[in-house]
Design a protein around this motif. Structure first.
Motif, PDB file in Angstrom:
ATOM      1  N   MET A 227       0.813  -1.208   0.000  1.00 21.37           N
ATOM      2  CA  MET A 227       0.000   0.000   0.000  1.00 21.37           C
ATOM      3  C   MET A 227       0.851   1.264   0.000  1.00 21.37           C
ATOM      4  O   MET A 227       0.456   2.288  -0.554  1.00 21.37           O
ATOM      5  N   LYS A 228       2.032   1.209   0.633  1.00 26.73           N
ATOM      6  CA  LYS A 228       2.851   2.409   0.788  1.00 26.73           C
ATOM      7  C   LYS A 228       4.322   2.062   0.575  1.00 26.73           C
ATOM      8  O   LYS A 228       4.789   1.016   1.025  1.00 26.73           O
ATOM      9  N   ILE A 229       5.035   2.941  -0.121  1.00 23.48           N
ATOM     10  CA  ILE A 229       6.478   2.782  -0.233  1.00 23.48           C
ATOM     11  C   ILE A 229       7.130   4.156  -0.099  1.00 23.48           C
ATOM     12  O   ILE A 229       6.657   5.141  -0.681  1.00 23.48           O
ATOM     13  N   PHE A 230       8.174   4.232   0.703  1.00 25.66           N
ATOM     14  CA  PHE A 230       8.881   5.481   0.953  1.00 25.66           C
ATOM     15  C   PHE A 230      10.208   5.437   0.201  1.00 25.66           C
ATOM     16  O   PHE A 230      10.975   4.477   0.330  1.00 25.66           O
ATOM     17  N   ILE A 231      10.488   6.473  -0.581  1.00 24.56           N
ATOM     18  CA  ILE A 231      11.725   6.538  -1.368  1.00 24.56           C
ATOM     19  C   ILE A 231      12.566   7.707  -0.859  1.00 24.56           C
ATOM     20  O   ILE A 231      12.109   8.852  -0.872  1.00 24.56           O
ATOM     21  N   PRO A 232      13.811   7.458  -0.433  1.00 22.98           N
ATOM     22  CA  PRO A 232      14.634   8.526   0.142  1.00 22.98           C
ATOM     23  C   PRO A 232      15.191   9.462  -0.924  1.00 22.98           C
ATOM     24  O   PRO A 232      15.208   9.140  -2.125  1.00 22.98           O
ATOM     25  N   THR A 233      15.675  10.617  -0.484  1.00 24.49           N
ATOM     26  CA  THR A 233      16.236  11.605  -1.413  1.00 24.49           C
ATOM     27  C   THR A 233      17.576  11.164  -1.979  1.00 24.49           C
ATOM     28  O   THR A 233      18.047  11.734  -2.969  1.00 24.49           O
ATOM     29  N   SER A 234      18.204  10.155  -1.379  1.00 18.50           N
ATOM     30  CA  SER A 234      19.494   9.673  -1.900  1.00 18.50           C
ATOM     31  C   SER A 234      19.346   9.031  -3.278  1.00 18.50           C
ATOM     32  O   SER A 234      20.299   8.971  -4.048  1.00 18.50           O
ATOM     33  N   VAL A 235      18.133   8.548  -3.596  1.00 16.68           N
ATOM     34  CA  VAL A 235      17.885   7.899  -4.887  1.00 16.68           C
ATOM     35  C   VAL A 235      17.785   8.956  -5.972  1.00 16.68           C
ATOM     36  O   VAL A 235      16.888   9.803  -5.958  1.00 16.68           O
ATOM     37  N   THR A 236      18.720   8.903  -6.914  1.00 17.80           N
ATOM     38  CA  THR A 236      18.750   9.889  -8.012  1.00 17.80           C
ATOM     39  C   THR A 236      18.376   9.273  -9.353  1.00 17.80           C
ATOM     40  O   THR A 236      18.232   9.987 -10.340  1.00 17.80           O
ATOM     41  N   ASN A 237      18.228   7.947  -9.387  1.00 20.59           N
ATOM     42  CA  ASN A 237      17.868   7.276 -10.641  1.00 20.59           C
ATOM     43  C   ASN A 237      16.899   6.140 -10.356  1.00 20.59           C
ATOM     44  O   ASN A 237      17.122   5.330  -9.451  1.00 20.59           O
ATOM     45  N   ILE A 238      15.814   6.099 -11.123  1.00 16.31           N
ATOM     46  CA  ILE A 238      14.839   5.007 -11.007  1.00 16.31           C
ATOM     47  C   ILE A 238      14.532   4.509 -12.414  1.00 16.31           C
ATOM     48  O   ILE A 238      14.104   5.285 -13.278  1.00 16.31           O
ATOM     49  N   ASP A 239      14.765   3.229 -12.651  1.00 15.65           N
ATOM     50  CA  ASP A 239      14.482   2.657 -13.965  1.00 15.65           C
ATOM     51  C   ASP A 239      12.984   2.733 -14.256  1.00 15.65           C
ATOM     52  O   ASP A 239      12.148   2.600 -13.352  1.00 15.65           O
ATOM     53  N   THR A 240      12.660   2.936 -15.520  1.00 15.96           N
ATOM     54  CA  THR A 240      11.258   3.092 -15.914  1.00 15.96           C
ATOM     55  C   THR A 240      10.406   1.911 -15.482  1.00 15.96           C
ATOM     56  O   THR A 240       9.247   2.068 -15.077  1.00 15.96           O
ATOM     57  N   GLU A 241      10.960   0.687 -15.540  1.00 17.85           N
ATOM     58  CA  GLU A 241      10.206  -0.510 -15.191  1.00 17.85           C
ATOM     59  C   GLU A 241      10.530  -1.011 -13.784  1.00 17.85           C
ATOM     60  O   GLU A 241      10.333  -2.191 -13.474  1.00 17.85           O
ATOM     61  N   ALA A 242      10.998  -0.140 -12.918  1.00 15.97           N
ATOM     62  CA  ALA A 242      11.315  -0.553 -11.540  1.00 15.97           C
ATOM     63  C   ALA A 242      10.070  -0.963 -10.779  1.00 15.97           C
ATOM     64  O   ALA A 242      10.101  -1.848  -9.925  1.00 15.97           O
ATOM     65  N   PHE A 243       8.942  -0.317 -11.091  1.00 17.42           N
ATOM     66  CA  PHE A 243       7.664  -0.592 -10.433  1.00 17.42           C
ATOM     67  C   PHE A 243       6.620  -0.935 -11.490  1.00 17.42           C
ATOM     68  O   PHE A 243       6.618  -0.353 -12.580  1.00 17.42           O
ATOM     69  N   SER A 244       5.742  -1.865 -11.168  1.00 24.97           N
ATOM     70  CA  SER A 244       4.733  -2.300 -12.129  1.00 24.97           C
ATOM     71  C   SER A 244       3.634  -1.256 -12.278  1.00 24.97           C
ATOM     72  O   SER A 244       3.134  -0.716 -11.292  1.00 24.97           O
ATOM     73  N   LYS A 245       3.248  -1.012 -13.535  1.00 28.76           N
ATOM     74  CA  LYS A 245       2.123  -0.115 -13.805  1.00 28.76           C
ATOM     75  C   LYS A 245       0.811  -0.897 -13.869  1.00 28.76           C
ATOM     76  O   LYS A 245      -0.265  -0.315 -13.801  1.00 28.76           O
ATOM     77  N   TYR A 246       0.909  -2.218 -14.003  1.00 30.50           N
ATOM     78  CA  TYR A 246      -0.295  -3.047 -14.104  1.00 30.50           C
ATOM     79  C   TYR A 246      -0.818  -3.443 -12.728  1.00 30.50           C
ATOM     80  O   TYR A 246      -2.022  -3.556 -12.517  1.00 30.50           O
TER      81      TYR A 246
END
Length: 467
Positions: A227-246
């Motif tokens: 339901m919830k995911i927290f992403i820190p400010t240290s992350v500067t790159n996220i791959d387009t398919e890192a998380f499911s859109k479906y």
């Protein structure tokens, strides 16, 4: 004599054919074989000798047949790994399929909607072959493939850490630079009995002294139950398919100006901005139990007439107008250490007075209390100098006295709105009186007001007496 016997036998055969008697086997006297008999197979109806027809007894294989066996993955992992077989068949007739396994117990097969799935059972390698049987009885064998079953924890042992917030869950990472001490999260592994991802995931900013700067392809693709995911400010790159859109994670919690914020906006994910630097000390963090919040929202809304509803909730920034209202209730010796809002949103549809309607509702009063935890260094604050001010939906302000510990403070409330963590300086006297009232203060004010009215009444009564 022999000639006579042949004549009699010929007559008997003719009579049998005339009345259509079944004659399967007759003995013919061979004059040249000294009276020995020779058995001759004849047709049931015609009595003619059968010549064996090879095509009617054994099915002929189709020279144009093609059978290729493949698998979605030839390596699967315990305890939850699974895959499915891909069978490419070219045949002119219908067929059935059976799978031959070189060992039992390494994988289990299950047919779902005409597709054959396999699931890891124990470590090892199993050789699989598909055997096809056609309606005519012809048999075909596919190529063989090996399915390797491995224990995933053994594979990731050197490149994973357990999620401190979720047991049996692991962040899998890859070192990007030893010099810069940076890593990329490549997978999130969870071992749950019902194969459900955790309710909430908090991605760390560092792993074993390395800074988490990237989230790789498919890293959280299987977390559709989260339901919830927290992403820190240290992350500067996220791959387009890192998380499911479906099967998306319900809500992303990201920081203002971060790469994660831009990512969720670009990909259309639902998000909440947390800890905006313009609203107080960023070393102060706020947390709460999301599952409790969800249950309270459900208990509050379920009694309504909605036919369907969906929840969203989380910490938000505080509007300038709300900040101004809170500040107007502060004494001169008080300052705000942190502003934060909390929003409970219900998307709904249903029939109201026989008319279909839909919309969005914002809950400000729950059926029970949410407990907030504020993590901060409280050692420099004297007991009783930290309070919480809540700006209610109706514009009133309520004072909440928190429980203070060495590592922070906690407070509970069923009322939702904009909050302020306030410090009162005990060394400085207040030049103004705060309009904030607790329940006891309101009762005291009522007594004072009644007392004042009584004094005024007594004054006028005495004045009339002496006049």
């Amino acid at each position: 004599m022999k000639k006579l016997l042949k004549i009699v036998l010929s007559v008997f055969m003719a009579m049998a054919l005339a009345i259509q008697l079944p004659v399967n086997l007759v003995s013919v006297v061979n004059a040249e074989d000294n009276g020995e008999t020779t058995e001759v197979a004849t047709n049931d109806e015609t009595g003619e000798e059968n010549e064996e027809d090879e095509s009617s007894i054994a099915a002929t294989n189709d020279d144009t047949a093609s059978i290729e066996l493949d698998a979605s993955s030839t390596t699967i992992y315990l305890p939850s790994g699974f895959g499915y077989f891909i069978l490419d068949v070219t045949l002119d007739e219908d067929y059935t399929v059976e799978y031959s396994l070189s060992e039992d117990g390494i994988i289990e097969l299950e047919e779902i909607d005409d597709a054959m799935y396999f699931e890891a059972v124990s470590e090892g390698t199993v050789t699989v072959q598909a055997i096809l049987t056609t309606e005519s009885g012809a048999s075909y064998e596919s190529n063989t493939i090996d399915i390797n079953v491995k224990d995933y924890l053994d594979v990731i042992a050197d490149n994973s850490i357990e999620d401190p917030d979720n047991s049996n869950c692991y962040f899998v990472y890859n070192v990007l630079s030893e010099e810069d001490k940076t890593v990329e999260i490549t997978d999130y592994y969870f071992n749950d009995e019902d194969q459900s991802s955790p309710y909430s995931i908090n991605i760390p900013s560092t792993i074993n002294g390395y800074t988490v700067v990237s989230i790789g392809d498919g890293a959280f693709y299987g977390c559709g139950d989260t339901m919830k995911i927290f992403i820190p400010t240290s992350v500067t790159n996220i791959d387009t398919e890192a998380f499911s859109k479906y099967f998306p994670i319900r809500t992303f919690y990201v920081y203002s100006g971060s790469a994660a914020l831009q990512y969720v906006i670009d990909n259309g994910f639902n998000y909440v901005i947390i800890d905006d630097t313009s609203y107080g000390d960023t070393s102060i963090s706020i947390s709460y139990d999301g599952e409790t919040v969800y249950d309270l929202m459900y208990d509050t809304v379920v009694a309504s007439s909605y036919d369907w509803f969906d929840f969203d909730y989380g910490i938000t920034t505080v509007s300038d107008s709300d900040i101004a209202k809170i500040k107007s209730n502060l004494a001169s010796n008080q300052e705000v250490l942190k502003y934060f809002g909390f929003e409970l949103t219900v998307e709904w549809y249903g029939y109201v007075d026989d008319d279909y309607e839909n919309g969005t509702a914002y809950l400000t009063d729950l059926a029970g209390e949410i407990t907030f935890t504020i993590t901060m260094d409280t050692s420099k604050y004297v007991d009783g100098t930290l309070i919480i001010l809540l700006l209610n939906a109706d514009g009133t302000v309520t004072k909440i006295t928190p429980t203070v510990t060495e590592t922070g403070l906690t407070f509970s409330t069923s009322k939702i709105g904009s909050f302020a963590l306030v410090y009162t300086d005990p060394t400085t006297s207040s030049s103004t009186v705060s309009s904030v009232q607790t329940g006891d203060e309101s009762q005291l004010a009522a007594y004072v007001l009644l007392g004042g009215i009584a004094l005024v009444g007594a004054y006028y009564t005495r004045k009339r007496k002496y006049n």
